[in-house]
Design a protein around this motif. Structure first.
Motif, short mmCIF file in Angstrom:
data_model
loop_
_atom_site.label_atom_id
_atom_site.label_comp_id
_atom_site.label_asym_id
_atom_site.label_seq_id
_atom_site.Cartn_x
_atom_site.Cartn_y
_atom_site.Cartn_z
N HIS A 177 0.89 -1.17 0.16
CA HIS A 177 0.02 -0.05 0.03
C HIS A 177 0.93 1.21 -0.10
O HIS A 177 1.99 1.41 0.66
N VAL A 221 0.58 5.64 0.98
CA VAL A 221 -0.02 6.43 1.90
C VAL A 221 -1.41 6.47 1.53
O VAL A 221 -1.61 7.43 0.53
N ARG A 223 -7.17 2.43 3.51
CA ARG A 223 -7.37 1.26 3.45
C ARG A 223 -8.94 0.80 2.51
O ARG A 223 -9.93 1.53 2.98
N ARG A 252 -12.63 5.24 17.66
CA ARG A 252 -11.04 5.11 17.83
C ARG A 252 -10.87 6.11 18.96
O ARG A 252 -9.98 6.04 19.80
N GLU A 294 -11.51 4.31 22.11
CA GLU A 294 -10.40 3.44 22.56
C GLU A 294 -9.33 4.21 22.88
O GLU A 294 -8.37 3.79 23.87
N ARG A 320 -7.47 -5.76 16.72
CA ARG A 320 -7.65 -4.56 16.20
C ARG A 320 -7.96 -4.58 14.45
O ARG A 320 -7.43 -5.33 13.71
N PHE A 365 -7.62 -3.09 11.81
CA PHE A 365 -6.56 -2.60 10.64
C PHE A 365 -5.18 -3.06 10.80
O PHE A 365 -4.46 -2.63 10.25
N PHE A 366 -5.13 -4.09 11.84
CA PHE A 366 -3.69 -4.92 11.90
C PHE A 366 -3.68 -5.83 10.84
O PHE A 366 -4.51 -6.85 10.37
N LYS A 367 -2.43 -5.92 10.16
CA LYS A 367 -2.17 -7.14 9.43
C LYS A 367 -1.36 -7.98 10.23
O LYS A 367 -0.74 -7.59 11.03
#
Lengths: 241, 413
Positions: B72, B74, B77, B284, B287, B405, B407-409
């Motif tokens: 990716h 910047v 996603r 977000r 959290e 989470r 958006f974690f890979k």
């Protein structure tokens, strides 16, 4: 805003926690485009001074102007929205969130988020390490990387004035050097910077102007190089070399 | 992610089917019979059809599941699922679960309704405790507000079931804010005690305000209707009986089946909304507030509004659960809203994994279905139930499904 008008202007502020007075009539100012540092020993009131900008607590006397506007008693979140961004002491990143989410948190206060993409790109260019680790939990970063993240997060809001509270705290000298170099670059790109530091040597080398805070009052002021060679400063803060 | 049009997927599936036919046709289509062979067309065609369908379904899955991840730049996603995929998947899942109605007895429908109500309560409390990190021991208060809002709303204002759902959500949300204000500065233990008190206050008011709430005698809650259809043997609210409209034999399970279906849809929508909240700025912010309040404020986050919105959002979900509770029981009384309920919902959230939406669902189903399944053990069922809870906490201290989470890979991918 006129060029010759101070972006941040503290006029004779006094701050207390309940009955304990910490700052006694401190005045200082930061001009647009400058790097200004405030040095002082433990307990001198450095962090308190930064806190008072954000009304936690507000000064009980004196006034604070930011960009010509009186922000003395403005609520905390409104102060940040005026373009004053703090990199808090001890970094205070969100450890369970990813690096990119931490950066996104820097945008919460922006009503206009159109600059987000380019700013993010700039930050990743300033700190390539953050780009490499953008999907990593922020809590797993090293101390230096966390500091970079904290700075990047504050930069996301495109602040007019970037405030840093002890950016060198707990970091290896080499990392400190890297971070200060980056700060110089940020300043060159047009962001005004105000650093509160205990690591006087590095801070004074970087700064255009500097103030020395001792026992809650400004005891000395001058250009960074002036203070570096000042005998009293050397003795008190630079380890006497 | 590259776009993959449906027509192309269709073509690819046809191609895959053709290849299957060529490859497996001789194997499955020719049956040796001594030195002779006979042809059999059905088997290879069935296999090919299966491949066609599977390949088509696989084609509808997001490309990222099958293809290696692209690097990716910047940029934000791309969403994991396209809207039509979500709608389709949701619909299929809903129909699959809804079909349970056809087989389940009235008893199991009632159990299912209670299970779904606890799923809803768990999802609501998960917003407050899991996302925002505000330990709330008085969540049952909002549940009670919703249930009584429906029952009393009908008694005094003539409100129906469908009007009660949004109104109860609003009302409970307001109560959430009312609770939120005094506890803004509190953390941890202190917050827990105050919220505990709040829940008890609501119960005690309901119990003692005889003139308005009927006190311990409770209030009748009307059975829900659907566009004038009533699911009772005799109409009481000026509608027409459902079973007569459709020419069916009356069964007492119809009402439960109807409530189950509506509740299932509400749970589905709530689930979607709550999981979307995670990736939105407000989620977000919750959290981040949980992790470091000072950092949040230094970034210009309005912590007052953020906390209140978490309380309000959680409370309104609890309020909706209350409406369904009242509707399914047909009667509400303060006894149903004791501290034990709060504790049970909190157990659901903690057991499921703080902040994990799917874990909460699993835990809610587990904690409500388990006591029913264990009924045969009679006296020991609560004991077994308790043991099971302790064991889960030992094996999976951070909950059945640990929070992931969004958006974690995974590392290395």
């Amino acid at each position: 805003m006129k060029k010759d008008e101070a972006i941040l202007d503290l006029k004779n502020i006094s701050v207390a926690y309940g009955q304990t007075k910490v700052l006694h009539g401190v005045s200082l100012h930061v001009m647009p485009g400058e790097i200004v540092t405030l040095i002082g020993s433990n307990g001198a009131g450095k962090t308190t001074l930064l806190k008072s900008l954000f009304a936690t607590p507000s000064p009980y006397s004196g006034e604070i102007f930011f960009g010509g506007e009186d922000i003395t008693v403005l609520p905390t979140h409104m102060v940040s929205r005026r373009g004053l961004s703090l990199v808090p002491e001890g970094r205070r990143i969100f450890p369970a969130m990813s690096v990119s989410e931490n950066l996104a948190m820097g945008l919460v206060a922006c009503t206009d988020k159109s600059h987000a993409g380019p700013t993010l790109k700039t930050i990743y260019e300033l700190f390539p390490r953050l780009y490499e680790r953008r999907d990593q939990r922020a809590g797993t970063l090293s101390g230096g990387e966390q500091q970079m993240l904290a700075i990047g997060r504050s930069m996301m809001a495109k602040p007019k004035l970037l405030l840093l509270d002890e950016p060198s705290l707990g970091l290896a000298p080499l990392i400190v050097k890297t971070i200060f170099t980056t700060l110089k670059q940020i300043a060159a790109d047009g962001t005004t910077i105000f650093i509160v530091e205990q690591n006087a040597n590095q801070a004074l080398k970087l700064a255009d102007r500097a103030y020395v805070l001792s026992n809650g009052a400004i005891s000395l002021t001058g250009s960074g190089t002036e203070l570096l060679s000042n005998e009293d400063v050397k003795k008190a803060y630079l380890g006497g070399h | 992610m590259s776009r993959r049009p449906v027509s192309r997927t269709m073509l690819l599936s046809l191609f895959a089917a053709l290849i299957t036919l060529i490859l497996t046709g001789p194997l499955s289509g020719l049956v040796l019979n001594g030195y002779d062979f006979t042809t059999r067309f059905a088997a290879p065609l069935q296999i090919a059809a299966m491949v066609l369908i599977l390949r088509f379904i696989a084609g509808l899955l997001p490309a990222s599941w099958l293809a290696p991840k692209q690097k990716h730049e910047v940029e934000p996603r791309a969403p994991r699922f396209k809207t039509y995929q979500l709608v389709l998947g949701g619909l299929v899942l809903y129909l699959a679960l809804a079909s349970l109605v056809l087989f389940a007895s009235k008893y199991w429908l009632a159990v299912g309704i209670m299970a779904l109500i606890y799923v809803l309560l768990g999802l609501g409390l998960n917003v407050v405790v899991g996302f925002a990190g505000l330990l709330d021991l008085g969540f049952v208060g909002f549940y009670a507000v919703g249930a009584y809002g429906y029952a009393l709303g009908h008694q005094y204002l003539g409100l129906g079931f469908w009007a009660a759902i949004p109104l109860a959500a609003l009302l409970a949300g307001m109560f959430g804010m009312i609770l939120g204000f005094p506890v803004l500065r509190m953390h941890g233990d202190y917050l827990a005690i105050v919220t505990l008190g709040f829940g008890e206050i609501i119960r005690l008011v309901l119990n003692n305000w005889m003139a308005f709430t009927g006190g311990p005698n409770g209030v009748d809650a009307p059975a829900p209707t659907f566009f004038g259809w009533e699911f009772k043997a005799n109409v009481t609210q000026g509608g027409v009986p459902f079973h007569e409209v459709w020419g069916l034999e009356y069964s007492s399970g119809m009402l439960d089946a109807f409530i189950f279906l509506v509740l299932l849809a509400v749970v589905g929508l709530t689930l979607y909304a709550v999981s979307r909240l995670r990736g939105m700025p407000i989620g977000r912010a919750w959290e981040a507030l949980r992790e470091d309040e000072i950092a949040c404020r230094s970034l210009g986050l309005n912590h007052v509004w953020t906390k209140l919105s978490a309380f309000a959002m959680g409370a309104s979900i609890g309020g909706v659960a209350g409406v369904f509770f009242a509707a399914s029981q047909g009667f509400v009384s303060p006894i149903s809203f004791s501290f034990f309920e709060s504790a049970l919902v909190l157990a659901i959230v903690v057991l499921g994994g703080l902040g994990s939406v799917y874990g909460v669902i699993l835990a809610a189903l587990f904690l409500t279905l388990m006591p029913e399944v264990l009924r045969e053990f009679a006296d020991y069922r609560i004991l077994i139930f308790g043991f099971a809870m302790v064991l889960i906490m030992i094996w999976r201290p951070r909950g059945i499904i640990q929070q992931r989470r969004p958006f974690f890979k995974r590392a290395g991918s």
